[in-house]
Design an enzyme around this catalytic site. Structure first.
Site, PDB file in Angstrom:
ATOM      1  N   GLU A 100      47.874  57.595 -10.227  1.00  0.00           N
ATOM      2  CA  GLU A 100      47.298  58.612  -9.295  1.00  0.00           C
ATOM      3  C   GLU A 100      48.247  60.031 -11.090  1.00  0.00           C
ATOM      4  O   GLU A 100      48.560  60.140 -10.873  1.00  0.00           O
ATOM      5  CB  GLU A 100      49.211  59.192  -8.529  1.00  0.00           C
ATOM      6  CG  GLU A 100      49.412  61.160  -7.615  1.00  0.00           C
ATOM      7  CD  GLU A 100      50.333  61.272  -7.837  1.00  0.00           C
ATOM      8  OE1 GLU A 100      50.616  62.640  -7.295  1.00  0.00           O
ATOM      9  OE2 GLU A 100      51.569  61.205  -8.866  1.00  0.00           O
ATOM     10  N   ASP A 111      52.780  56.819  -9.895  1.00  0.00           N
ATOM     11  CA  ASP A 111      52.960  57.739  -9.199  1.00  0.00           C
ATOM     12  C   ASP A 111      52.670  58.636 -10.099  1.00  0.00           C
ATOM     13  O   ASP A 111      53.944  57.798 -11.181  1.00  0.00           O
ATOM     14  CB  ASP A 111      54.624  57.344  -8.766  1.00  0.00           C
ATOM     15  CG  ASP A 111      54.847  59.292  -8.128  1.00  0.00           C
ATOM     16  OD1 ASP A 111      54.267  59.984  -7.391  1.00  0.00           O
ATOM     17  OD2 ASP A 111      55.957  59.940  -8.511  1.00  0.00           O
TER      18      ASP A 111
HETATM   19  O1  ISL Z   1      52.691  67.502  -4.211  1.00  0.00           O
HETATM   20  C1  ISL Z   1      51.444  67.438  -5.550  1.00  0.00           C
HETATM   21  C2  ISL Z   1      50.324  68.238  -5.248  1.00  0.00           C
HETATM   22  O2  ISL Z   1      49.959  68.316  -3.741  1.00  0.00           O
HETATM   23  C3  ISL Z   1      52.179  67.535  -6.308  1.00  0.00           C
HETATM   24  O3  ISL Z   1      52.324  68.762  -7.248  1.00  0.00           O
HETATM   25  C4  ISL Z   1      52.959  66.254  -6.381  1.00  0.00           C
HETATM   26  O4  ISL Z   1      54.251  66.490  -6.505  1.00  0.00           O
HETATM   27  C5  ISL Z   1      52.367  65.415  -7.491  1.00  0.00           C
HETATM   28  O5  ISL Z   1      50.579  65.346  -7.175  1.00  0.00           O
HETATM   29  C6  ISL Z   1      53.101  64.004  -7.979  1.00  0.00           C
HETATM   30  O6  ISL Z   1      53.208  63.550  -7.074  1.00  0.00           O
HETATM   31  C7  ISL Z   1      53.642  62.383  -6.467  1.00  0.00           C
HETATM   32  O7  ISL Z   1      55.065  62.903  -7.298  1.00  0.00           O
HETATM   33  C8  ISL Z   1      56.151  63.958  -6.385  1.00  0.00           C
HETATM   34  C9  ISL Z   1      56.271  63.173  -4.933  1.00  0.00           C
HETATM   35  O8  ISL Z   1      57.196  64.335  -4.571  1.00  0.00           O
HETATM   36  C10 ISL Z   1      54.602  63.147  -4.535  1.00  0.00           C
HETATM   37  O9  ISL Z   1      54.563  62.647  -3.178  1.00  0.00           O
HETATM   38  C11 ISL Z   1      54.249  62.648  -5.025  1.00  0.00           C
HETATM   39  O10 ISL Z   1      52.741  61.850  -4.406  1.00  0.00           O
HETATM   40  C12 ISL Z   1      57.629  63.132  -6.778  1.00  0.00           C
HETATM   41  O11 ISL Z   1      57.893  61.606  -6.853  1.00  0.00           O
END
Ligand code: ISL
Length: 541
Positions: free
Chosen positions: A268, A207
């Site tokens: 990601e 993440d």
């Molecule tokens: O949602 C987003 C783009 O559509 C981004 O800002 C997102 O928050 C970013 O991609 C990181 O996402 C990941 O970490 C976040 C979590 O809320 C998301 O669900 C996760 O995929 C924080 O842990």
């Protein structure tokens, strides 16, 4: 496991399970581990190779589990460690690998470390695991810099302790950022990886993989790096994709390589270019990283061709497969995205924006054939195999995404792509489990349920199954070979090996179907390949 190929991850199709919304075994309205266990056969029959499960750790659920309070256990809402181990074993017996989701950028504020930090003094080793700073101004009542939370508002919160320090959170205030310049943080995560690898887990999705290091001195964003909704961060950004981040993952890879079979990673990482993404990849770094540059493209031949070509070229340089993705739990579902007009944020539309769902569905049927025909690895998001659209009318009182509150009710957030899966045509939660799912399902989803689509040979579900099974048996789809065919500006066409061709028509003029056997088509191609239609042909040479 049925398949011992150590390179399985280079061409695997992985199914993303958003655990809260997949299947609820105990009727509390929230999906769980035993719900997943009860649907493993469905996933194996669909024809995917692996599963990625969104965070299942103990968590106050301030950000649907991305606020982790304990990295070595399972949230009681979702089940027990025993349930988790049984799920992994049962998945393996069906030939499915299992990836978990690791959240290294931040913990929950209810994690033991953060509680210890609050109880300790400024400058203590406990505070040094996070990013605490004094505030600005005579009363230190201004945030230390101008960074903003991804979810809205400032990225700093002042603690109530008498010293009045502030801590950084690039997401919710309940998600304090860890300090990755701290050796204890680095070694703790290596240990967490080992904990899950020892229990048979095959790998991790990482993440916010691009966020771990922050520029020394935490400089202001200023006007240059001001956050623009929907745009990727610019190169040189003070808290995204800092130099040195990929080195953290070299140590993770070393841990993964000590296992047999070696464990794998997918990052990601929202970075400025696909060349930057490639920096995270390679034999001594991460195996794969989602390519969001292609995800961001509209349904447009020129945009997609260019993005696909750039991705293939950049990944080839480092010997890594491209990781294609159409949808996930953070962006609007692509049936809806592809049914919208050509302007606005490509990933998050306005809820009142006009959408042509029939058009989006037609394009989604074509898009999956394009995606599955490309060299590389593919992630599917639960429900896309049913053609589920974004749900834009969830009552405000039920919105659970922290984005809704933190944006001062200006952004509804991501709940619209997280609505529980409809399994049956009837029943209180369309077979999801229980009477009241945590987000309400639209009534017409009965027709998009697994049961309804099983009964319809033309459904999205049958289309996905057929394409996934074909991809498995066509050996050329597991090679790197890819050659563009020039069939005009409005067509994306390419071959893989000597006899396989994929043709996608974006233009008004039908395209002649080449001689050969039609393996699959996203719509009828009698009389040529019409607009918004894809097909795979065995050229038979
Ligand atoms: O949602 C987003 C783009 O559509 C981004 O800002 C997102 O928050 C970013 O991609 C990181 O996402 C990941 O970490 C976040 C979590 O809320 C998301 O669900 C996760 O995929 C924080 O842990």
């Amino acid at each position: 496991m049925t398949d011992d190929d150590p390179n399985w991850w280079r061409s695997a199709v992985t199914y993303q399970i958003y655990i809260r919304s997949f299947a609820d075994s105990d009727g509390d309205g929230i999906g769980d581990v035993n719900g997943i266990r009860s649907r493993l056969r469905y996933l194996a029959d669909l024809g995917v190779d692996a599963l990625w499960i969104n965070p299942w750790y103990p968590s106050p659920q301030a950000d649907a589990g991305y606020d982790v309070a304990d990295y070595r256990d399972i949230e009681p809402l979702f089940g027990t460690l025993g349930d988790g181990r049984a799920m992994v074993d049962e998945a393996h017996q069906l030939g499915l690998r299992v990836l978990l989701d690791i959240v290294p950028n931040h913990t929950s504020d209810e994690h033991r470390w953060f509680q210890e930090a609050l109880a300790a003094e400024p400058g203590s080793p406990e505070r040094a695991r996070y990013l605490f700073r004094p505030g600005k101004g005579d009363d230190a009542d201004q945030p230390p810099n101008d960074w903003v939370s991804e979810f809205g508002g400032t990225a700093w919160t002042r603690i109530r302790q008498p010293d009045g320090e502030w801590y950084l959170h690039l997401f919710d205030a309940k998600q304090p950022d860890l300090n990755w310049d701290n050796e204890e943080v680095r070694s703790e995560f290596l240990d967490v990886l080992r904990f899950w690898f020892d229990s048979g887990v095959d790998g991790f999705r990482i993440d916010v993989a691009h966020g771990l290091l922050k520029a020394p001195g935490l400089p202001d964003l200023g006007s240059e790096f001001k956050r623009v909704e929907g745009a990727p961060p610019k190169a040189g950004h003070p808290h995204w994709d800092q130099p040195g981040v990929p080195d953290i993952y070299r140590a993770w890879r070393e841990v993964g390589e000590t296992y047999d079979p070696p464990r794998v990673f997918v990052a990601e990482a929202w970075v400025s270019s696909v060349a930057r993404l490639a920096d995270y990849l390679g034999p001594d770094c991460l195996h794969t990283a989602f390519d969001f540059h292609v995800t961001r493209c509209r349904w447009d031949a020129a945009q997609l061709r260019e993005a696909i070509g750039n991705s293939l070229a950049a990944h080839q340089l480092v010997g890594a497969p491209v990781t294609w993705v159409l949808s996930n739990h953070d962006i609007d579902r692509h049936v809806t995205r592809y049914g919208r007009g050509p302007t606005g944020d490509p990933l998050h539309g306005r809820p009142d924006e006009p959408v042509d769902i029939a058009l989006g569905t037609r394009r989604a049927r074509a898009a999956i054939l394009l995606e599955l025909a490309l060299p590389g690895t593919v992630y599917l998001y639960q429900g896309e195999e049913l053609g589920l659209p974004q749900v834009n009318d969830i009552p405000e009182s039920m919105l659970a995404d922290p984005v809704w509150e933190r944006s001062g009710h200006t952004r509804r957030g991501r709940d619209g792509c997280r609505v529980p899966i409809p399994w049956t045509t009837g029943g209180p939660s369309l077979g999801f489990g229980g009477a009241a799912p945590w987000l309400p399902q639209p009534a017409d989803w009965s027709q998009l349920s697994v049961e309804a689509e099983e009964a319809d040979d033309d459904s999205m579900l049958h289309h996905y199954r057929k394409a996934l099974h074909l991809r498995r048996v066509l050996p050329e789809l597991r090679t790197d070979d890819h050659r563009w065919l020039d069939l005009g500006d409005e067509v994306i066409a390419f071959t893989r090996g000597d006899r396989f061709a994929c043709i996608v028509n974006f233009g008004e003029q039908p395209v002649d179907t080449p001689a050969g056997e039609v393996l699959i088509a996203s719509a009828s191609i009698d009389g040529g390949i019409p607009r918004d239609t894809a097909t795979w042909i065995d050229l038979g040479r």
